[in-house]
Every structure is written in C-alpha cells, then in structure tokens.
Design a protein around this motif. Structure first.
Motif, PDB file in Angstrom:
ATOM      1  N   GLU A   1       0.616  -0.646  -0.173  1.00  0.00           N
ATOM      2  CA  GLU A   1       0.407   0.481  -0.059  1.00  0.00           C
ATOM      3  C   GLU A   1       1.177   1.047   0.415  1.00  0.00           C
ATOM      4  OE1 GLU A   1      -3.775   1.778   0.164  1.00  0.00           O
ATOM      5  OE2 GLU A   1      -3.587   0.133   1.456  1.00  0.00           O
ATOM      6  N   GLU A   2       0.513   2.213  -0.560  1.00  0.00           N
ATOM      7  CA  GLU A   2       1.539   3.712  -0.901  1.00  0.00           C
ATOM      8  C   GLU A   2       1.151   4.554   0.434  1.00  0.00           C
ATOM      9  OE1 GLU A   2       0.467   5.413  -4.371  1.00  0.00           O
ATOM     10  OE2 GLU A   2       1.856   4.062  -6.021  1.00  0.00           O
ATOM     11  N   THR A   3       1.207   5.052   0.798  1.00  0.00           N
ATOM     12  CA  THR A   3       0.972   5.580   1.907  1.00  0.00           C
ATOM     13  C   THR A   3       1.859   7.769   2.053  1.00  0.00           C
ATOM     14  OG1 THR A   3       3.302   5.835   2.562  1.00  0.00           O
ATOM     15  CG2 THR A   3       1.912   4.099   3.268  1.00  0.00           C
ATOM     16  N   GLY A   4       1.152   8.681   1.910  1.00  0.00           N
ATOM     17  CA  GLY A   4       1.278   9.784   1.917  1.00  0.00           C
ATOM     18  C   GLY A   4       0.366  10.914   1.127  1.00  0.00           C
ATOM     19  N   TYR A   5      -0.033  12.136   1.090  1.00  0.00           N
ATOM     20  CA  TYR A   5      -1.200  12.877   0.560  1.00  0.00           C
ATOM     21  C   TYR A   5      -1.041  12.037  -1.091  1.00  0.00           C
ATOM     22  CZ  TYR A   5      -0.397  15.595   4.613  1.00  0.00           C
ATOM     23  OH  TYR A   5      -0.007  16.186   6.141  1.00  0.00           O
ATOM     24  N   ASN A   6      -0.531  11.738  -1.528  1.00  0.00           N
ATOM     25  CA  ASN A   6      -0.372  11.400  -3.336  1.00  0.00           C
ATOM     26  C   ASN A   6      -0.950  10.067  -3.060  1.00  0.00           C
ATOM     27  OD1 ASN A   6      -1.047  14.988  -4.154  1.00  0.00           O
ATOM     28  ND2 ASN A   6       1.502  14.160  -3.197  1.00  0.00           N
ATOM     29  N   ALA A   7      -0.650   9.238  -2.276  1.00  0.00           N
ATOM     30  CA  ALA A   7      -1.142   8.501  -1.991  1.00  0.00           C
ATOM     31  C   ALA A   7      -2.091   7.184  -3.432  1.00  0.00           C
ATOM     32  CB  ALA A   7      -0.778   6.962  -0.729  1.00  0.00           C
ATOM     33  N   SER A   8      -2.005   5.704  -3.836  1.00  0.00           N
ATOM     34  CA  SER A   8      -3.223   6.213  -4.550  1.00  0.00           C
ATOM     35  C   SER A   8      -3.715   4.157  -5.173  1.00  0.00           C
ATOM     36  CB  SER A   8      -3.112   6.350  -6.458  1.00  0.00           C
ATOM     37  OG  SER A   8      -4.317   5.592  -7.046  1.00  0.00           O
ATOM     38  N   ARG A   9      -3.855   3.164  -5.006  1.00  0.00           N
ATOM     39  CA  ARG A   9      -4.178   1.886  -5.661  1.00  0.00           C
ATOM     40  C   ARG A   9      -4.234   2.178  -6.927  1.00  0.00           C
ATOM     41  NH1 ARG A   9      -7.952  -0.654  -1.023  1.00  0.00           N
ATOM     42  NH2 ARG A   9      -6.197  -0.743   0.771  1.00  0.00           N
ATOM     43  N   ASN A  10      -4.600   2.826  -7.718  1.00  0.00           N
ATOM     44  CA  ASN A  10      -4.793   2.783  -9.159  1.00  0.00           C
ATOM     45  C   ASN A  10      -3.387   1.767  -9.393  1.00  0.00           C
ATOM     46  OD1 ASN A  10      -6.419   3.178 -11.010  1.00  0.00           O
ATOM     47  ND2 ASN A  10      -3.819   4.722 -12.329  1.00  0.00           N
ATOM     48  N   LYS A  11      -1.743   2.743  -9.316  1.00  0.00           N
ATOM     49  CA  LYS A  11      -0.946   1.154  -9.778  1.00  0.00           C
ATOM     50  C   LYS A  11      -1.699  -0.605  -9.313  1.00  0.00           C
ATOM     51  CE  LYS A  11       4.327   1.878 -10.235  1.00  0.00           C
ATOM     52  NZ  LYS A  11       4.855   2.377 -10.190  1.00  0.00           N
ATOM     53  N   LEU A  12      -1.381   0.110  -8.165  1.00  0.00           N
ATOM     54  CA  LEU A  12      -1.929  -2.003  -7.923  1.00  0.00           C
ATOM     55  C   LEU A  12      -2.677  -2.502  -8.057  1.00  0.00           C
ATOM     56  CD1 LEU A  12      -1.884  -0.712  -3.824  1.00  0.00           C
ATOM     57  CD2 LEU A  12      -0.012  -0.887  -5.565  1.00  0.00           C
ATOM     58  N   GLN A  13      -3.237  -1.931  -8.755  1.00  0.00           N
ATOM     59  CA  GLN A  13      -4.549  -2.333  -9.877  1.00  0.00           C
ATOM     60  C   GLN A  13      -3.389  -3.987 -11.076  1.00  0.00           C
ATOM     61  OE1 GLN A  13      -7.907  -0.900 -11.478  1.00  0.00           O
ATOM     62  NE2 GLN A  13      -6.571   0.616 -11.360  1.00  0.00           N
ATOM     63  N   THR A  14      -2.008  -3.424 -11.621  1.00  0.00           N
ATOM     64  CA  THR A  14      -1.959  -3.958 -12.262  1.00  0.00           C
ATOM     65  C   THR A  14      -1.728  -5.890 -11.444  1.00  0.00           C
ATOM     66  OG1 THR A  14      -0.452  -2.467 -13.410  1.00  0.00           O
ATOM     67  CG2 THR A  14       0.279  -4.402 -13.464  1.00  0.00           C
ATOM     68  N   THR A  15      -0.392  -5.451 -10.352  1.00  0.00           N
ATOM     69  CA  THR A  15      -0.455  -6.840 -10.050  1.00  0.00           C
ATOM     70  C   THR A  15      -1.583  -7.764  -9.797  1.00  0.00           C
ATOM     71  OG1 THR A  15       1.552  -5.992  -8.762  1.00  0.00           O
ATOM     72  CG2 THR A  15       0.450  -8.090  -7.955  1.00  0.00           C
ATOM     73  N   THR A  16      -2.966  -7.440  -9.471  1.00  0.00           N
ATOM     74  CA  THR A  16      -4.660  -7.670  -8.960  1.00  0.00           C
ATOM     75  C   THR A  16      -4.858  -8.428 -10.694  1.00  0.00           C
ATOM     76  OG1 THR A  16      -4.386  -6.951  -7.125  1.00  0.00           O
ATOM     77  CG2 THR A  16      -6.915  -7.465  -8.241  1.00  0.00           C
ATOM     78  N   LEU A  17      -4.629  -7.652 -11.478  1.00  0.00           N
ATOM     79  CA  LEU A  17      -5.415  -7.919 -12.825  1.00  0.00           C
ATOM     80  C   LEU A  17      -4.020  -9.318 -13.048  1.00  0.00           C
ATOM     81  CD1 LEU A  17      -6.207  -7.236 -15.775  1.00  0.00           C
ATOM     82  CD2 LEU A  17      -5.109  -5.433 -15.906  1.00  0.00           C
ATOM     83  N   LEU A  18      -3.316  -9.041 -13.260  1.00  0.00           N
ATOM     84  CA  LEU A  18      -2.426 -10.024 -13.941  1.00  0.00           C
ATOM     85  C   LEU A  18      -2.686 -10.824 -13.196  1.00  0.00           C
ATOM     86  CD1 LEU A  18       0.692  -8.074 -14.692  1.00  0.00           C
ATOM     87  CD2 LEU A  18      -0.996  -9.091 -16.520  1.00  0.00           C
ATOM     88  N   ASP A  19      -2.830 -11.110 -12.122  1.00  0.00           N
ATOM     89  CA  ASP A  19      -3.307 -12.227 -10.991  1.00  0.00           C
ATOM     90  C   ASP A  19      -4.292 -13.316 -10.966  1.00  0.00           C
ATOM     91  OD1 ASP A  19      -0.452 -12.457  -9.886  1.00  0.00           O
ATOM     92  OD2 ASP A  19      -1.386 -11.613  -8.028  1.00  0.00           O
TER      93      ASP A  19
END
Length: 299
Positions: A101-119
């Motif tokens: 999980e990203e942290t900070g003011y600009n944290a987003s889960r958008n980039k994390l979708q890649t791993t979930t999609l490929l899995d």
C-alpha cells in the motif's frame, strides 16, 4: 448510396472485433471498470451476440476505493444482462503481500491494480482481455493495435505487435501469453457520448452533475473521501460536479459542470479544450506514466 452514419460504421467495426475475439480465443473476458468506455464495450457485446447472452464474463479489478455509484451500477447491469461477474481485489493482493500500500498525501491504489489484474488473468487462464481503451485518450494508447499482444509476464512491447492490414487480426500466441483487445480504438470521447445518446444506454449517475464534497489540489477537484488524506489548508467545499472519466477515487478529478443530461454533456465536451484524461492524477506522476504502466501489464 450508403445511409450509414459514422457511428454505425464504428459500431460495425467494434462488433466485428468482438466476434473475432469469440472466434479466435478460448477464454476471453471483458475488463469492466464501470466507466463509460467499458459500459459501451459491454453494450456492443450485448448487441454482437444477441439474442444469446454475452459469452464472456465481466472482470472488475476492485481497488476498494470505488465510487459507490459505480459499484451500484455494475451490480445492476450484471443482473440485468444475466452476465457473469468476476472481481479481483486489490485489498486481497495487499493482504497477501503481493503489493504494498502506498502512503502519503498522494497515495493511490491505481498502480496496484496491475498485479491484481495479472494474477486474476493467470488464475482464470484468460487468453484475451477486452478493454475500452481509445487511441485518442493518451499518446501511449495511440500506439495500440486492436489485438495487442502481451508476453508471458503480461507485459506490452510496442515493437512486438502484429500488423492489422485489411482488418485481419492475428491472435496466435504461445502458452502463457495473452492479448488485450480494444474494439473501440478508433472512437473518440465525443463518439462514445453520441453513441450512448443514440442507443439510450443507461449511465451511472456520477457522470451527470450532482452536489459533492470536494477539495482543490494541483488544479483539480478531488472527492472529499476518507481514502484521500488532505494536506493542511485544503478545505472541503460543496460543489456542482460530475465525472468525465472514472477510476480509483484517489486519482479521479471531478469537473465543475452544469450538465444534467446526455445532450448537455455532449455540448460541454464540444466546447471544452481540456483533454479527457487531464483530470486523472495518475497520469500526472511522470511524462511517461501511462506507458510505464502499460509496459508493466496495466490495461
């Protein structure tokens, strides 16, 4: 003399591509985000195979930070079409240690979708993932073919794409590889909305002007939601806004608007000089943000 409009021709092309997917692949899936482009692709698939049900399941990669209107719409649509819905969870990927999980003011889960999609593609052995990308959206997407090859790691190599002369599509692949397919590649944002108007496609309410708590950051209006920590001095205001493009809440900019109907949305787009993805914070992370995500397996 032909009486076909340009929308008829675009529809015919997209339906041809979808039928080619059904003919060439064993386990296709439609990537469904709840955004207008994936809604149009799903509508086209409905028309392509009517009166049968859509022969592909819908796959939604759930970041856990979705607008509630999008999820409500998704569930109602799946029920109405009698479609199969598969959900890949970014939260489950975080819990399993697959992504951090990203942290900070600009944290987003958008980039994390890649791993979930490929899995998820690997889990269900999908060999073609049909998406709603359009070439006019962003310079990286302008390089796409209708049938976009992905290697065994889910990665996109712009130099390893097949020619598509005379609309002949080559879906041959090795074990472990798959394709992303984009039936509405040649459509523009205006084409999408005019088609929605022509077909009277029901849309999520979030696309129309409504009141929402928002705050300003870097020239954008963002939804005041718990998943977006606010910086000191960022104050919440109640504004009339709508979504022009929908993604993870953390990176979806909202547009100040008075458009409450499809006709008014079309008029608004015709007059704007800001690109559609100009409201997406994830595209502003670097000059090559979209291409970097595509190479890693995103969309």
């Amino acid at each position: 003399m032909s009486t076909l409009t340009h929308l008829d021709e675009l529809e015919s092309e997209a339906i041809y591509v979808l039928r080619e997917v059904a003919a060439q692949f064993e386990r296709p899936v439609i990537l469904f985000s709840g955004g207008k482009d994936s809604i149009v692709v799903t509508h086209l698939a409905y028309k392509a195979f009517y009166p049968l049900r859509i022969p592909f399941p819908l796959l939604h990669i759930d970041t856990g930070h979705n607008f509630s209107e999008t999820i409500d719409y998704r569930d109602a649509l799946v029920k109405r079409l009698g479609a199969t819905l598969i959900v890949g969870s970014v939260q489950a990927s975080i819990d399993a240690g697959r992504v951090k999980e990203e942290t900070g003011y600009n944290a987003s889960r958008n980039k994390l979708q890649t791993t979930t999609l490929l899995d998820t593609i690997e889990k269900y052995k999908f060999d073609a993932a049909v998406g709603g990308a359009r070439r006019d959206e962003e310079k990286a997407r302008a390089k796409e073919r209708f049938f976009s090859h992905r290697d065994e790691f889910g990665q996109w190599d712009p130099k390893n794409q097949r020619p598509e002369l005379w609309n002949i599509f080559n879906g041959k692949k090795n074990v472990g590889e798959h394709f992303r397919v984009f039936p509405i590649s040649n459509w523009t944002e205006m084409d999408v909305w005019q088609y929605i108007y022509k077909e009277r496609v029901e849309m999520p309410s979030i696309y129309f002007t409504h009141e929402r708590d928002v705050f300003a950051r870097d020239g954008q209006w963002l939804a005041a939601e718990p998943c977006i920590p606010r910086k000191p001095g960022e104050t919440v205001e109640r504004r009339q806004v709508r979504c022009r493009t929908i993604g993870d809440i953390s990176c979806t900019g909202l547009t100040l608007s008075r458009a409450t109907s499809l006709e008014e949305i079309i008029d608004e787009i015709a007059a704007t000089r800001v690109t559609e993805r100009g409201g997406r914070a994830d595209d502003k992370r670097s000059e090559t943000a979209m291409e970097d995500r595509k190479i890693s397996g995103y969309f």
